[in-house]
Design a protein around this motif. Sequence first.
Motif, PDB file in Angstrom:
ATOM      1  N   SER A 199       0.820  -1.224   0.000  1.00  0.00           N
ATOM      2  CA  SER A 199       0.000   0.000   0.000  1.00  0.00           C
ATOM      3  C   SER A 199       0.855   1.276   0.000  1.00  0.00           C
ATOM      4  N   GLY A 200       2.154   1.133   0.261  1.00  0.00           N
ATOM      5  CA  GLY A 200       3.025   2.308   0.226  1.00  0.00           C
ATOM      6  C   GLY A 200       3.631   2.676   1.566  1.00  0.00           C
ATOM      7  N   THR A 224       7.280   3.732   1.172  1.00  0.00           N
ATOM      8  CA  THR A 224       7.327   5.005   0.438  1.00  0.00           C
ATOM      9  C   THR A 224       6.983   6.149   1.386  1.00  0.00           C
ATOM     10  N   ASP A 237      10.372  -4.378   9.237  1.00  0.00           N
ATOM     11  CA  ASP A 237       9.756  -5.353   8.324  1.00  0.00           C
ATOM     12  C   ASP A 237      10.734  -6.508   8.156  1.00  0.00           C
ATOM     13  N   ASN A 254      10.797  -7.633   3.679  1.00  0.00           N
ATOM     14  CA  ASN A 254      11.333  -6.813   2.575  1.00  0.00           C
ATOM     15  C   ASN A 254      12.623  -6.121   2.987  1.00  0.00           C
ATOM     16  N   MET A 272      15.567   3.030  -0.934  1.00  0.00           N
ATOM     17  CA  MET A 272      14.595   4.126  -1.077  1.00  0.00           C
ATOM     18  C   MET A 272      15.083   5.366  -0.330  1.00  0.00           C
ATOM     19  N   ALA A 294       3.793  -5.778   6.643  1.00  0.00           N
ATOM     20  CA  ALA A 294       2.397  -5.698   6.196  1.00  0.00           C
ATOM     21  C   ALA A 294       1.484  -6.464   7.159  1.00  0.00           C
ATOM     22  N   ILE A 354      -1.576  11.137  -0.896  1.00  0.00           N
ATOM     23  CA  ILE A 354      -0.422  11.178  -1.810  1.00  0.00           C
ATOM     24  C   ILE A 354      -0.876  10.605  -3.143  1.00  0.00           C
ATOM     25  N   ASN A 360      -0.798   9.227  -7.080  1.00  0.00           N
ATOM     26  CA  ASN A 360      -0.018   8.254  -7.827  1.00  0.00           C
ATOM     27  C   ASN A 360       1.038   9.011  -8.631  1.00  0.00           C
ATOM     28  N   ILE A 386       7.765   7.843  -8.431  1.00  0.00           N
ATOM     29  CA  ILE A 386       7.952   6.995  -7.241  1.00  0.00           C
ATOM     30  C   ILE A 386       8.090   5.548  -7.681  1.00  0.00           C
TER      31      ILE A 386
HETATM   32  N1  ATP Z   1       2.308   7.329  -4.568  1.00  0.00           N
HETATM   33  C1  ATP Z   1       2.777   6.367  -5.348  1.00  0.00           C
HETATM   34  N2  ATP Z   1       2.794   6.504  -6.692  1.00  0.00           N
HETATM   35  C2  ATP Z   1       3.266   5.530  -7.496  1.00  0.00           C
HETATM   36  N3  ATP Z   1       3.758   4.367  -7.072  1.00  0.00           N
HETATM   37  C3  ATP Z   1       3.765   4.164  -5.743  1.00  0.00           C
HETATM   38  C4  ATP Z   1       3.291   5.150  -4.816  1.00  0.00           C
HETATM   39  N4  ATP Z   1       3.446   4.662  -3.577  1.00  0.00           N
HETATM   40  C5  ATP Z   1       4.010   3.454  -3.693  1.00  0.00           C
HETATM   41  N5  ATP Z   1       4.185   3.140  -5.013  1.00  0.00           N
HETATM   42  C6  ATP Z   1       4.738   1.894  -5.544  1.00  0.00           C
HETATM   43  O1  ATP Z   1       4.000   0.806  -5.012  1.00  0.00           O
HETATM   44  C7  ATP Z   1       4.875  -0.274  -4.701  1.00  0.00           C
HETATM   45  C8  ATP Z   1       4.747  -0.609  -3.215  1.00  0.00           C
HETATM   46  O2  ATP Z   1       5.209   0.501  -2.457  1.00  0.00           O
HETATM   47  P1  ATP Z   1       5.939   0.294  -1.055  1.00  0.00           P
HETATM   48  O3  ATP Z   1       7.087  -0.642  -1.230  1.00  0.00           O
HETATM   49  O4  ATP Z   1       6.188   1.623  -0.479  1.00  0.00           O
HETATM   50  O5  ATP Z   1       4.764  -0.429  -0.296  1.00  0.00           O
HETATM   51  P2  ATP Z   1       4.833  -1.241   1.080  1.00  0.00           P
HETATM   52  O6  ATP Z   1       3.494  -1.071   1.706  1.00  0.00           O
HETATM   53  O7  ATP Z   1       6.020  -0.835   1.864  1.00  0.00           O
HETATM   54  O8  ATP Z   1       5.009  -2.721   0.541  1.00  0.00           O
HETATM   55  P3  ATP Z   1       5.385  -4.017   1.439  1.00  0.00           P
HETATM   56  O9  ATP Z   1       4.123  -4.437   2.135  1.00  0.00           O
HETATM   57  O10 ATP Z   1       5.798  -4.998   0.398  1.00  0.00           O
HETATM   58  O11 ATP Z   1       6.480  -3.637   2.371  1.00  0.00           O
HETATM   59  C9  ATP Z   1       6.272   0.168  -5.108  1.00  0.00           C
HETATM   60  O12 ATP Z   1       6.530  -0.287  -6.401  1.00  0.00           O
HETATM   61  C10 ATP Z   1       6.179   1.679  -5.107  1.00  0.00           C
HETATM   62  O13 ATP Z   1       7.045   2.263  -6.033  1.00  0.00           O
END
Ligand code: ATP
Length: 285
Positions: free
Chosen positions: A11-12, A15, A37, A40, A46, A141, A217, A219, A223
């Motif tokens: 979900s990000g 990020t 985590d 990952n 990042m 997650a 935030i 898309n 990113i």
């Molecule tokens: N605002 C955004 N715009 C575009 N792509 C995004 C955005 N936020 C995250 N992403 C993309 O979505 C994917 C997952 O993002 P991220 O790794 O931050 O998620 P996470 O929740 O930490 O995942 P995980 O559960 O695997 O740790 C990545 O490829 C990232 O580049």
Amino acid sequence: MKISVCGKGGSGKSTIVTLLANEFRDRGFQALVVDSDESNSGLYRMLGFDRAPVPLMELVGGKRSLKQKMNQPQVLTQAEIWLRDIPPEYMLEKDGIRMVAIGKILQSLEGCACPMGVLSREFLKKLHLKDKEITIVDMEAGVEHFGRGVETSIDNVLVAVEPSLESITLAERIHNLATGSGVAHTWAVLNKVSSAEMASKLRQELSKRGVSVIGAIHNQPEIFEACFEGRPVHGGKARQETGEVLDFLLSEAKSRDEGKRNDLGQSKPKGDIENMLESSSIQVP
Ligand SMILES: Nc1ncnc2c1ncn2[C@@H]1O[C@H](COP(=O)(O)OP(=O)(O)OP(=O)(O)O)[C@@H](O)[C@H]1O
Ligand SMILES: [Mg+2]
């Protein structure tokens, strides 16, 4: 302030952690990112580091040693942990951002991740922050970390919510679990939003479930591309949107502090000198 970022897989979370760390640093804070985590491993990229820190799990003698200590009241011997106490190989620093990692599952059949949860919880509990020091935790997650009590010392739980029903319903569960863990504040941050209509639908659905949204935030292809290519995530336009999340958190913390001070002022018992002055005829100028 200690902040954790949790939510559905992908979900990000990482990020948002990265964007927040950059924004706090730019505002003169010392940001410590805690990678909690266990699966990952790309967060260091990042954030712009060229390698990951040696996990804190190694510092406490490894997973097996921690597992043996898990039933003892103290798994970490220090009463308090200060940033200056953490040896440099366990805490990397670059451009004003610091990073530590709890530990990763690297081998098959190496056992459950409970020791990582215990170490995260104890480390965060004992971590002593000075003024202008901030900690942002990248959670695994899902919700297992709530079962392990990792959130007990967290001030603000942020939930990354992407546009999906699964993500929305998980945000509601996280809100309830965080409240049950004693966390006073859980806020949703929308992510990967592609239009104002989508943002408003998400806000509506979350509000029905009692979850407040403090930012959105959009898309951003930059990113996705930065993550895909293993480059640091700077965020482009998302930085301004992250700034709004920060404004909210900081002003909320300020009014909370002021509220506490006022409460203390009203109920503070009078000290000896105040009592003496009251019972005597001395006039206070
Ligand atoms: N605002 C955004 N715009 C575009 N792509 C995004 C955005 N936020 C995250 N992403 C993309 O979505 C994917 C997952 O993002 P991220 O790794 O931050 O998620 P996470 O929740 O930490 O995942 P995980 O559960 O695997 O740790 C990545 O490829 C990232 O580049
Ligand atoms: Mg992640």
